[in-house]
Scaffold this active site. Structure first.
Site, PDB file in Angstrom:
ATOM      1  N   LYS A  27      -0.183   7.141   3.824  1.00  0.00           N
ATOM      2  CA  LYS A  27       0.858   6.365   3.139  1.00  0.00           C
ATOM      3  C   LYS A  27       1.894   5.822   4.119  1.00  0.00           C
ATOM      4  CE  LYS A  27      -0.037   7.894  -1.484  1.00  0.00           C
ATOM      5  NZ  LYS A  27       0.432   8.496  -2.746  1.00  0.00           N
ATOM      6  N   ARG A  85      -5.512  15.321  -1.703  1.00  0.00           N
ATOM      7  CA  ARG A  85      -6.300  14.095  -1.866  1.00  0.00           C
ATOM      8  C   ARG A  85      -6.256  13.329  -0.539  1.00  0.00           C
ATOM      9  NH1 ARG A  85      -5.542   8.727  -3.611  1.00  0.00           N
ATOM     10  NH2 ARG A  85      -7.238   7.940  -4.935  1.00  0.00           N
TER      11      ARG A  85
END
Length: 335
Positions: free
Chosen positions: A279, A314
């Protein structure tokens, strides 16, 4: 006024005799931080935590889709959309997506998350028929072959239903059933485990100046409310996975605040999922403008989540994360 209790999660081998096991997992705690709106925070012994909260903090989490939670589990990300933020188009072809998924299993994935709609900032909604066309062939090919549970990453009940019929085991809804209320009926009727994530706004607008009164308590209250909505719809609490939604309508400081206090969310009594892989804030702090260069930072944040008892990570970079988790577990004496 919201009052929450954040267990101070530990993995140190010098464990006090009166310490409590966190969520039946690998962390223990004997203290907690009592957090109230307005900034009042007090360190208290675990014995002062209300009994109902203490019960949720210590209860072992029920198995889901054949997985137990006495050790962290790795969820492999398989994006079939052409515009994902980190690997857009790489696995748009079903055969490429299946091959990638199976390779992740070989590298140590405990479950797979198949998505056909990008939820990166600014992304547009994909019509259900197109999302189904992207994901269902991949799920059908993996069902019974991958040897691990398969999750469908979607906000839409029609897509979720098609995926379950194709062999998916878990629903993963980044809108926490707010985009399509029929998702609650689907989970209740099928008994499929469902992951509910916090997000402020839609993917199209979520990073346009996100604001909170208190990001930690606001996210906690939202997840608590969505969990209550799930139970009202007939979904058992032990079938729900919760995700604080790192990067979904949050600034870098919002993300860091949530990451520093992840253990708070165990008080909701559910399995926790953490999705930080590649991210933007990792690239900003780690000086990695390109998403595919963010594996080291992604692994570092993932291990910080494990240290707070998060049960599902994840990830995109499976081999690196599995190696890091194996070493982290060995050093800390985890099962």
């Amino acid at each position: 006024m919201t009052t929450c209790y954040r267990p101070i999660a530990m993995t140190d081998p010098a464990r006090p005799s009166d310490a409590l096991t966190l969520a039946g997992g690998w962390c223990w705690f004997d203290r907690a931080e009592r957090i109230e709106r307005g900034g009042n925070r007090t360190l208290i012994p675990a014995s002062e935590i209300p009994l109902d909260v203490l019960g949720r903090l210590t209860a072992p989490r029920a198995p889901l889709a054949g997985l137990t939670w006495d050790a962290p589990r790795l969820m492999g990300i398989v994006n079939t959309s052409p515009d994902s933020f980190s690997d857009g188009g790489d696995f748009h072809d079903p055969d490429a997506a299946v091959a990638h998924a199976l390779a992740m299993v070989d590298e140590g994935a405990d479950l797979l998350d198949i998505g056909g709609e990008s939820t990166r900032p600014g992304s547009a909604t994909v019509p259900p028929p197109e999302e189904i066309a992207r994901t269902v062939p991949v799920i059908e090919a993996l069902a019974g072959r991958a040897g691990v549970p398969v999750s469908i990453d979607t906000r839409k009940a029609d897509v979720g239903q098609a995926a379950l019929q194709a062999g998916a085991d878990i629903l993963n809804d980044v809108s926490a059933m707010t985009y399509d209320p029929a998702m609650a009926d689907l989970a209740a009727a099928t008994g499929a485990p469902i992951c509910l994530m916090h997000a402020q706004g839609s993917p199209e607008t979520m990073q346009q100046d996100p604001r909170y009164d208190d990001v930690l308590l606001d996210v906690y209250d939202h997840l608590e409310a969505r969990l209550a909505a799930a139970e009202a719809a007939g979904i058992r609490r032990d079938r729900v996975i919760l995700d604080p939604g790192i990067g979904f309508g949050k600034t870098q400081e919002h993300n860091l605040t949530l990451l520093r206090h992840l253990s708070l969310f165990h008080a909701l009594g559910c399995v926790l999922l953490l999705g930080v892989s590649r991210k933007r804030f990792i690239g900003t702090i780690g000086n990695a403008p390109e998403a595919k260069d963010r594996a080291p930072g992604s692994v570092a944040v993932a291990m910080a989540g494990v240290a707070q008892g998060v049960q599902i990570l994840r990830v995109h970079d499976m081999l690196a994360t599995r190696q890091a988790l194996s070493l982290h577990s060995a050093v800390h004496g985890m099962r």
